[in-house]
Scaffold this motif. Structure first.
Motif, PDB file in Angstrom:
ATOM      1  N   VAL A 135     -15.900   3.261  26.252  1.00  0.00           N
ATOM      2  CA  VAL A 135     -17.359   3.364  26.281  1.00  0.00           C
ATOM      3  C   VAL A 135     -17.730   4.237  27.476  1.00  0.00           C
ATOM      4  O   VAL A 135     -17.232   4.025  28.585  1.00  0.00           O
ATOM      5  CB  VAL A 135     -18.015   1.969  26.419  1.00  0.00           C
ATOM      6  CG1 VAL A 135     -19.521   2.080  26.587  1.00  0.00           C
ATOM      7  CG2 VAL A 135     -17.650   1.089  25.230  1.00  0.00           C
ATOM      8  N   MET A 136     -18.608   5.232  27.225  1.00  0.00           N
ATOM      9  CA  MET A 136     -19.085   6.112  28.297  1.00  0.00           C
ATOM     10  C   MET A 136     -20.608   6.079  28.319  1.00  0.00           C
ATOM     11  O   MET A 136     -21.247   6.252  27.276  1.00  0.00           O
ATOM     12  CB  MET A 136     -18.622   7.555  28.073  1.00  0.00           C
ATOM     13  CG  MET A 136     -17.143   7.753  28.259  1.00  0.00           C
ATOM     14  SD  MET A 136     -16.692   9.496  28.150  1.00  0.00           S
ATOM     15  CE  MET A 136     -17.426  10.126  29.658  1.00  0.00           C
ATOM     16  N   GLN A 137     -21.152   5.859  29.516  1.00  0.00           N
ATOM     17  CA  GLN A 137     -22.600   5.811  29.682  1.00  0.00           C
ATOM     18  C   GLN A 137     -22.999   6.490  30.984  1.00  0.00           C
ATOM     19  O   GLN A 137     -22.188   6.577  31.913  1.00  0.00           O
ATOM     20  CB  GLN A 137     -23.102   4.368  29.689  1.00  0.00           C
ATOM     21  CG  GLN A 137     -22.807   3.623  28.405  1.00  0.00           C
ATOM     22  CD  GLN A 137     -23.211   2.168  28.471  1.00  0.00           C
ATOM     23  OE1 GLN A 137     -23.073   1.517  29.490  1.00  0.00           O
ATOM     24  NE2 GLN A 137     -23.713   1.650  27.359  1.00  0.00           N
ATOM     25  N   SER A 138     -24.254   6.955  31.035  1.00  0.00           N
ATOM     26  CA  SER A 138     -24.821   7.531  32.251  1.00  0.00           C
ATOM     27  C   SER A 138     -26.211   6.948  32.471  1.00  0.00           C
ATOM     28  O   SER A 138     -26.983   6.791  31.519  1.00  0.00           O
ATOM     29  CB  SER A 138     -24.952   9.052  32.136  1.00  0.00           C
ATOM     30  OG  SER A 138     -23.700   9.655  32.112  1.00  0.00           O
ATOM     31  N   ILE A 139     -26.492   6.651  33.714  1.00  0.00           N
ATOM     32  CA  ILE A 139     -27.812   6.151  34.093  1.00  0.00           C
ATOM     33  C   ILE A 139     -28.508   7.273  34.853  1.00  0.00           C
ATOM     34  O   ILE A 139     -27.955   7.831  35.796  1.00  0.00           O
ATOM     35  CB  ILE A 139     -27.690   4.892  34.973  1.00  0.00           C
ATOM     36  CG1 ILE A 139     -26.966   3.785  34.199  1.00  0.00           C
ATOM     37  CG2 ILE A 139     -29.061   4.445  35.468  1.00  0.00           C
ATOM     38  CD1 ILE A 139     -26.566   2.588  35.043  1.00  0.00           C
TER      39      ILE A 139
ATOM     40  N   ALA B  98     -40.238  11.974  32.989  1.00  0.00           N
ATOM     41  CA  ALA B  98     -41.343  11.189  33.548  1.00  0.00           C
ATOM     42  C   ALA B  98     -40.898  10.322  34.725  1.00  0.00           C
ATOM     43  O   ALA B  98     -41.712   9.619  35.323  1.00  0.00           O
ATOM     44  CB  ALA B  98     -41.962  10.319  32.455  1.00  0.00           C
ATOM     45  N   GLY B  99     -39.599  10.335  35.042  1.00  0.00           N
ATOM     46  CA  GLY B  99     -39.091   9.537  36.151  1.00  0.00           C
ATOM     47  C   GLY B  99     -38.671   8.137  35.769  1.00  0.00           C
ATOM     48  O   GLY B  99     -38.321   7.326  36.625  1.00  0.00           O
ATOM     49  N   LYS B 100     -38.673   7.836  34.486  1.00  0.00           N
ATOM     50  CA  LYS B 100     -38.277   6.509  33.996  1.00  0.00           C
ATOM     51  C   LYS B 100     -36.756   6.441  33.892  1.00  0.00           C
ATOM     52  O   LYS B 100     -36.101   7.378  33.434  1.00  0.00           O
ATOM     53  CB  LYS B 100     -38.913   6.292  32.621  1.00  0.00           C
ATOM     54  CG  LYS B 100     -38.613   4.957  32.005  1.00  0.00           C
ATOM     55  CD  LYS B 100     -39.283   4.841  30.633  1.00  0.00           C
ATOM     56  CE  LYS B 100     -38.737   3.649  29.886  1.00  0.00           C
ATOM     57  NZ  LYS B 100     -39.205   3.641  28.494  1.00  0.00           N
TER      58      LYS B 100
ATOM     59  N   ARG C 237     -28.063  12.146  39.968  1.00  0.00           N
ATOM     60  CA  ARG C 237     -29.321  12.530  40.609  1.00  0.00           C
ATOM     61  C   ARG C 237     -29.112  13.806  41.402  1.00  0.00           C
ATOM     62  O   ARG C 237     -27.986  14.154  41.740  1.00  0.00           O
ATOM     63  CB  ARG C 237     -29.856  11.405  41.482  1.00  0.00           C
ATOM     64  CG  ARG C 237     -28.950  11.040  42.627  1.00  0.00           C
ATOM     65  CD  ARG C 237     -29.472   9.814  43.370  1.00  0.00           C
ATOM     66  NE  ARG C 237     -28.479   9.338  44.296  1.00  0.00           N
ATOM     67  CZ  ARG C 237     -27.412   8.623  43.987  1.00  0.00           C
ATOM     68  NH1 ARG C 237     -27.205   8.273  42.736  1.00  0.00           N
ATOM     69  NH2 ARG C 237     -26.546   8.251  44.890  1.00  0.00           N
ATOM     70  N   LYS C 238     -30.198  14.482  41.710  1.00  0.00           N
ATOM     71  CA  LYS C 238     -30.121  15.738  42.450  1.00  0.00           C
ATOM     72  C   LYS C 238     -30.506  15.562  43.914  1.00  0.00           C
ATOM     73  O   LYS C 238     -30.279  16.457  44.723  1.00  0.00           O
ATOM     74  CB  LYS C 238     -31.010  16.779  41.792  1.00  0.00           C
ATOM     75  CG  LYS C 238     -30.508  17.186  40.412  1.00  0.00           C
ATOM     76  CD  LYS C 238     -31.302  18.337  39.852  1.00  0.00           C
ATOM     77  CE  LYS C 238     -30.787  18.735  38.499  1.00  0.00           C
ATOM     78  NZ  LYS C 238     -29.524  19.421  38.498  1.00  0.00           N
TER      79      LYS C 238
END
Length: 153
Positions: free
Chosen positions: A54-58, A63-65, A146-147
């Motif tokens: 399983v591969m996921q990214s948060i 909109a910043g949600k 994130r940047k």
């Protein structure tokens, strides 16, 4: 009494040595995963994971949600293999925190991602591994992206 202390210290040393050895094995699987990733070697990448990984990214949407993206591993491998050879990419792992309980391991690896020599984003990978027939395999990978607010480890 000295004999008892010696036995306890010897036992403790053996336990710590075994834990370090297992941690090194888990770390090496992750290093091998990224070596294959950087070489765009789909065959090697597939050897290090279970068939139902399983591969996921948060991350955040426009909109910043906060959102959770799910990635099919085979599509991920295909996308990596299709990056043109003239483009360079590197995920720089900044640290390792590994925990092991029997045949289960977790590795927390903060990273920076660079594309064509420019910073792209940062985050943390969280790998879940299990030992199958004596070999550590990745069963789950979730990361953050994130940047900004990139911590230096």
């Amino acid at each position: 009494m000295k004999y008892l202390v010696f036995i306890l210290l010897t036992f403790y040393s053996v336990v710590i040595s075994a834990q370090n050895s297992e941690s090194n094995e888990v770390k090496q699987v992750i290093l091998n995963f990224f070596e294959a990733f950087h070489q765009q070697d789909s065959t090697e990448l597939k050897k290090m994971v279970t068939k139902d990984i399983v591969m996921q990214s948060i991350g955040k949407d426009q909109a910043g949600k906060t959102i959770l993206n799910i990635t099919d591993f085979n599509k991920f491998v295909s996308s990596i293999a299709s990056i043109p050879k003239e483009n360079s990419f590197e995920e720089k792992l900044l640290d390792f925190s590994i925990q092991i309980d029997g045949d289960m391991a977790n590795a927390w690896t903060p990273y920076e991602f660079w594309y064509n020599g420019s910073f792209s984003h940062c985050g943390v990978n969280s790998f879940q591994l299990m030992r199958l027939n004596g070999i550590w395999k990745i069963i789950y990978l979730v990361d953050t992206r994130r940047k900004t607010d990139c911590k230096k480890f």
